[in-house]
Design an enzyme around this catalytic site. Structure first.
Site, PDB file in Angstrom:
ATOM      1  CE  LYS A   1      82.020  -7.479 -45.755  1.00 24.91           C
ATOM      2  NZ  LYS A   1      82.605  -8.794 -46.159  1.00 24.91           N
TER       3      LYS A   1
ATOM      4  CE1 TYR B   1      83.346  -7.838 -51.383  1.00 24.99           C
ATOM      5  CE2 TYR B   1      80.971  -7.507 -51.501  1.00 24.99           C
ATOM      6  CZ  TYR B   1      82.147  -7.555 -50.760  1.00 24.99           C
ATOM      7  OH  TYR B   1      82.129  -7.315 -49.409  1.00 24.99           O
TER       8      TYR B   1
ATOM      9  CG  ASN C   1      83.902 -10.825 -43.316  1.00 28.03           C
ATOM     10  OD1 ASN C   1      83.037 -10.064 -43.732  1.00 28.03           O
ATOM     11  ND2 ASN C   1      84.957 -11.161 -44.016  1.00 28.03           N
TER      12      ASN C   1
ATOM     13  CG  HIS D   1      84.840  -3.887 -48.041  1.00 29.08           C
ATOM     14  ND1 HIS D   1      85.467  -4.854 -48.803  1.00 29.08           N
ATOM     15  CD2 HIS D   1      85.214  -2.683 -48.556  1.00 29.08           C
ATOM     16  CE1 HIS D   1      86.170  -4.243 -49.753  1.00 29.08           C
ATOM     17  NE2 HIS D   1      86.044  -2.932 -49.625  1.00 29.08           N
TER      18      HIS D   1
ATOM     19  CD  GLU E   1      87.062  -1.584 -52.661  1.00 28.86           C
ATOM     20  OE1 GLU E   1      87.144  -1.078 -51.515  1.00 28.86           O
ATOM     21  OE2 GLU E   1      87.488  -2.732 -52.923  1.00 28.86           O
TER      22      GLU E   1
HETATM   23  P1  IDP Z   1      88.414  -9.409 -47.440  1.00 25.55           P
HETATM   24  O1  IDP Z   1      87.017  -8.859 -47.176  1.00 25.55           O
HETATM   25  O2  IDP Z   1      89.108  -9.755 -46.157  1.00 25.55           O
HETATM   26  O3  IDP Z   1      89.227  -8.525 -48.358  1.00 25.55           O
HETATM   27  P2  IDP Z   1      88.066 -11.187 -49.726  1.00 25.55           P
HETATM   28  O4  IDP Z   1      88.885 -12.392 -49.957  1.00 25.55           O
HETATM   29  O5  IDP Z   1      88.287  -9.992 -50.596  1.00 25.55           O
HETATM   30  O6  IDP Z   1      88.210 -10.816 -48.166  1.00 25.55           O
HETATM   31  O7  IDP Z   1      86.548 -11.643 -49.843  1.00 25.55           O
HETATM   32  C1  IDP Z   1      85.519 -10.695 -49.896  1.00 25.55           C
HETATM   33  C2  IDP Z   1      84.415 -11.133 -48.967  1.00 25.55           C
HETATM   34  O8  IDP Z   1      83.834 -12.339 -49.467  1.00 25.55           O
HETATM   35  C3  IDP Z   1      84.854 -11.487 -47.551  1.00 25.55           C
HETATM   36  O9  IDP Z   1      84.958 -10.360 -46.713  1.00 25.55           O
HETATM   37  C4  IDP Z   1      83.748 -12.416 -47.114  1.00 25.55           C
HETATM   38  O10 IDP Z   1      82.571 -11.678 -46.748  1.00 25.55           O
HETATM   39  C5  IDP Z   1      83.452 -13.176 -48.397  1.00 25.55           C
HETATM   40  N1  IDP Z   1      84.214 -14.412 -48.507  1.00 25.55           N
HETATM   41  C6  IDP Z   1      85.537 -14.556 -48.787  1.00 25.55           C
HETATM   42  N2  IDP Z   1      85.898 -15.844 -48.817  1.00 25.55           N
HETATM   43  C7  IDP Z   1      84.757 -16.557 -48.591  1.00 25.55           C
HETATM   44  C8  IDP Z   1      84.476 -17.955 -48.507  1.00 25.55           C
HETATM   45  O11 IDP Z   1      85.349 -18.820 -48.652  1.00 25.55           O
HETATM   46  N3  IDP Z   1      83.181 -18.310 -48.230  1.00 25.55           N
HETATM   47  C9  IDP Z   1      82.195 -17.387 -48.065  1.00 25.55           C
HETATM   48  N4  IDP Z   1      82.428 -16.063 -48.138  1.00 25.55           N
HETATM   49  C10 IDP Z   1      83.686 -15.645 -48.388  1.00 25.55           C
HETATM   50 MG    MG Z   2      88.917  -8.051 -50.372  1.00 23.13          MG
END
Ligand code: IDP
Ligand code: MG
Length: 139
Positions: free
Chosen positions: A10, A50, A117, A120, A131
Site C-alpha cells: 500500500k 474494495y 497496514n 493487501h 482481484e
Molecule cells: P484485510 O486487509 O486484512 O483483508 P479488511 O477487513 O478486508 O482487512 O479491510 C480492508 C482494509 O480496510 C484493511 O486492510 C485496512 O486498510 C482497512 N480497514 C479495515 N478495517 C478498518 C477500520 O476499522 N478502520 C480503518 N480502516 C480499516
Molecule cells: Mg480483506
C-alpha cells in the site's frame, strides 16, 4: 495445491521504502512473483477492488488513502499462497498483529488506526481471481 494471489504494498509501504522487505519475505518463503506493477491506482479501480466494504465508515478514507500515491501490486504464486500470504501479513490491525508478521513487525498506523497496514492480500480463491482480473486484466 498451487494458487495465485494478489498482493499490494500500500502507499504507506511504498513511501517508507518497504517494497523490498515485503518481496524478500514473499520470496524467502518460497513463493514466486508472476508479475508486478508500480502504479497510482484510480478511484474506480479501488472502488471495484474494495466493493465488499462499500457503505462502511472506512470505505471513503480507504479509497482516498489507496489512491494517494504509488502502490506495488503483484501476482504471487505458490502452494496454498492465499492463506500463506495472509499469514505472512498478520492481523488487519497492526497494533495487535503478531511479531514476525509484516504488519506486526513493520506497521505504524497511529496516525490512521487500522487503515495504514502496509499490505493487501486476497482472502479466498474467489477474491484472488476477482482481484487479479481487476489489477492485471491481461493475465
Ligand atoms: P484485510 O486487509 O486484512 O483483508 P479488511 O477487513 O478486508 O482487512 O479491510 C480492508 C482494509 O480496510 C484493511 O486492510 C485496512 O486498510 C482497512 N480497514 C479495515 N478495517 C478498518 C477500520 O476499522 N478502520 C480503518 N480502516 C480499516
Ligand atoms: Mg480483506
Amino acid at each position: 495445491m498451487t494458487e495465485r494471489t494478489l498482493v499490494i504494498v500500500k502507499p504507506d509501504g511504498v513511501e517508507r521504502g518497504l517494497v523490498g522487505e515485503v518481496v524478500k519475505r514473499i520470496e524467502s518463503k518460497g513463493y514466486r512473483l508472476v508479475t508486478v506493477d508500480l502504479l497510482t491506482p484510480d478511484r474506480a479501480t479501488l472502488e471495484r477492488h474494495y466493493a465488499e466494504h462499500e457503505g462502511k465508515p472506512f470505505f471513503r478514507p480507504l479509497v482516498e488513502f489507496m489512491s494517494s500515491g504509488p502502490v506495488f501490486a503483484m501476482v504471487v504464486e505458490g502452494d496454498r499462497v492465499i492463506a500463506g500470504f495472509r499469514s505472512l501479513a498478520g492481523a488487519t490491525d497492526p497494533t495487535v498483529a503478531a511479531p514476525g508478521t509484516i504488519r506486526g513487525d513493520l506497521g505504524r498506523e497511529w496516525d490512521a488506526p487500522v487503515m495504514r497496514n502496509l499490505v493487501h492480500g486476497s482472502d479466498s480463491e474467489a477474491s484472488a481471481a476477482r482481484e487479479i482480473a481487476i489489477w492485471f486484466p491481461s493475465l
